[in-house]
Design a protein around this motif. Structure first.
Motif, PDB file in Angstrom:
ATOM      1  N   GLN A   6       0.687  -1.261  -0.085  1.00 12.63           N
ATOM      2  CA  GLN A   6       0.006  -0.028  -0.137  1.00 12.63           C
ATOM      3  C   GLN A   6       0.868   1.384  -0.155  1.00 12.63           C
ATOM      4  OE1 GLN A   6      -3.737  -0.249  -0.030  1.00 12.63           O
ATOM      5  NE2 GLN A   6      -2.953  -2.192  -0.565  1.00 12.63           N
ATOM      6  N   VAL A   7       0.295   2.310  -0.583  1.00 12.38           N
ATOM      7  CA  VAL A   7       1.196   3.627  -0.582  1.00 12.38           C
ATOM      8  C   VAL A   7       0.185   4.626   0.124  1.00 12.38           C
ATOM      9  CG1 VAL A   7       1.900   5.625  -1.815  1.00 12.38           C
ATOM     10  CG2 VAL A   7       2.244   3.072  -2.846  1.00 12.38           C
ATOM     11  N   ASP A  26       3.515  -5.071   5.162  1.00 19.14           N
ATOM     12  CA  ASP A  26       4.508  -5.777   3.964  1.00 19.14           C
ATOM     13  C   ASP A  26       4.446  -4.846   2.589  1.00 19.14           C
ATOM     14  OD1 ASP A  26       5.995  -8.015   2.765  1.00 19.14           O
ATOM     15  OD2 ASP A  26       3.977  -8.759   1.973  1.00 19.14           O
ATOM     16  N   ARG A  27       5.929  -4.399   2.663  1.00 17.76           N
ATOM     17  CA  ARG A  27       6.277  -3.744   1.430  1.00 17.76           C
ATOM     18  C   ARG A  27       5.281  -2.551   1.213  1.00 17.76           C
ATOM     19  NH1 ARG A  27       6.778  -9.011  -2.045  1.00 17.76           N
ATOM     20  NH2 ARG A  27       5.026  -9.388  -0.567  1.00 17.76           N
ATOM     21  N   CYS A  28       4.905  -1.641   2.118  1.00 22.17           N
ATOM     22  CA  CYS A  28       4.258  -0.625   2.283  1.00 22.17           C
ATOM     23  C   CYS A  28       5.100   0.817   2.060  1.00 22.17           C
ATOM     24  CB  CYS A  28       3.236  -0.402   3.281  1.00 22.17           C
ATOM     25  SG  CYS A  28       1.901  -1.514   3.597  1.00 22.17           S
ATOM     26  N   GLU A  29       4.800   1.649   1.763  1.00 24.41           N
ATOM     27  CA  GLU A  29       5.560   2.901   1.347  1.00 24.41           C
ATOM     28  C   GLU A  29       4.685   4.395   2.007  1.00 24.41           C
ATOM     29  OE1 GLU A  29       7.552   5.799  -2.207  1.00 24.41           O
ATOM     30  OE2 GLU A  29       6.734   3.873  -2.735  1.00 24.41           O
ATOM     31  N   CYS A  55       9.444  -2.165   4.378  1.00 24.39           N
ATOM     32  CA  CYS A  55       8.797  -1.044   3.892  1.00 24.39           C
ATOM     33  C   CYS A  55       9.385   0.167   3.610  1.00 24.39           C
ATOM     34  CB  CYS A  55       7.716  -0.508   5.194  1.00 24.39           C
ATOM     35  SG  CYS A  55       6.510  -1.582   5.241  1.00 24.39           S
ATOM     36  N   ARG A  56       9.035   1.299   2.983  1.00 21.35           N
ATOM     37  CA  ARG A  56       9.796   2.493   2.609  1.00 21.35           C
ATOM     38  C   ARG A  56       9.284   3.844   3.156  1.00 21.35           C
ATOM     39  NH1 ARG A  56      13.271   3.765  -1.428  1.00 21.35           N
ATOM     40  NH2 ARG A  56      13.414   1.470  -2.195  1.00 21.35           N
ATOM     41  N   VAL A  57       9.957   4.872   3.584  1.00 15.87           N
ATOM     42  CA  VAL A  57       9.330   6.132   4.073  1.00 15.87           C
ATOM     43  C   VAL A  57      10.233   7.146   3.269  1.00 15.87           C
ATOM     44  CG1 VAL A  57       8.553   5.055   6.178  1.00 15.87           C
ATOM     45  CG2 VAL A  57      10.830   6.396   5.990  1.00 15.87           C
ATOM     46  N   GLY A  74      13.860  -4.384   7.866  1.00 11.06           N
ATOM     47  CA  GLY A  74      13.968  -3.676   6.714  1.00 11.06           C
ATOM     48  C   GLY A  74      13.465  -2.306   6.665  1.00 11.06           C
ATOM     49  N   LEU A  75      14.107  -1.327   6.501  1.00 11.66           N
ATOM     50  CA  LEU A  75      13.385   0.122   6.212  1.00 11.66           C
ATOM     51  C   LEU A  75      14.005   1.020   5.361  1.00 11.66           C
ATOM     52  CD1 LEU A  75      10.700   1.669   7.076  1.00 11.66           C
ATOM     53  CD2 LEU A  75      11.908   2.479   9.148  1.00 11.66           C
ATOM     54  N   ALA A  76      13.567   1.152   4.509  1.00 11.38           N
ATOM     55  CA  ALA A  76      14.181   2.116   3.314  1.00 11.38           C
ATOM     56  C   ALA A  76      13.735   3.605   3.747  1.00 11.38           C
ATOM     57  CB  ALA A  76      14.128   1.818   1.876  1.00 11.38           C
TER      58      ALA A  76
END
Length: 223
Positions: A6-7, A26-29, A55-57, A74-76
């Motif tokens: 999800q974004v 899971d793999r949200c941004e 996830c990514r922020v 893991g967090l980008a």
């Protein structure tokens, strides 16, 4: 609640007396979003029972949040993430983590409000058995000087526990190399008597950071 790929774009949650969680991400941004409260030193804005994977922020901000029972794998992070005046209980960070800082209450707040936040933050940690587990995290850069260092589970080879009393008894910090000196001076900006200084494994300067911080241990300022 399960969210996958999800974004969350430009969502601003402002105000206290809210609890978010449980949730699995899971793999949200998260883009340009804010999670903050500026007028409740009792920290009634809570994120609890959350697991996040890969996830990514970007452009995310947080102020006055209580994070409890969180696991992040893991967090980008595209721009440095400042967690202003936040507290942590049973929060685990592992895997590759982007640039992250736990910092004092927002400096835009009036001094008396910042003082109230600080007093509650100090009292909160008095009842916490451990705050953060960063022992398996590989950071791009990280600074957790606004978390009591003795409540941080760490990788002792690259993450160093500093003690205020030892630093104050050391004398002139000018004798230390730059990174070690910077870490020792963090006691000027934190109410806590211990902090953790981190050599970020994913930094291109990792080797030099580590060498500087190892001086703290050699001089008896850190464990």
């Amino acid at each position: 609640m399960l969210l996958q790929r999800q974004v969350i774009d430009r969502v601003k949650v402002i105000g206290s007396n809210r609890v978010f969680g449980p949730a699995e991400l899971d793999r949200c941004e998260f883009r340009g979003s804010t999670l903050a409260q500026f007028d409740d030193p009792d920290l009634g804005l809570v994120v609890r029972d959350v697991t996040a994977r890969r996830c990514r922020v970007s452009g995310l901000g947080a102020q006055g949040v209580r994070f409890e029972d969180i696991r992040i794998d893991g967090l980008a992070i595209t721009t440095q993430l400042h967690l202003n005046g936040c507290v942590f209980k049973h929060v685990t960070l592992r895997g590759n983590i982007g640039p992250l800082m736990a910092t004092p209450p927002n400096f835009s707040l009036p001094q008396h409000v910042r003082d109230q936040f600080t007093a509650v933050i100090v009292a909160y940690y008095a009842d916490v058995d451990w705050a953060l587990d960063i022992s398996e995290a590989a950071f791009a850069s990280a600074d957790f000087y606004y978390v009591p260092g003795h409540l941080v589970r760490r990788d002792e080879e690259t993450q160093f526990l500093l003690h205020r009393e030892r630093v104050e008894q050391f004398g002139s910090l000018e004798r230390l190399p730059p990174v070690a000196q910077f870490a020792a001076r963090r006691f000027e900006s934190t109410p806590f008597d211990t902090t953790v200084a981190i050599a970020p494994k994913r930094s291109k300067h990792f080797a030099s950071y580590l060498a500087d911080l190892e001086v703290l241990r050699a001089e008896g300022l850190a464990d």
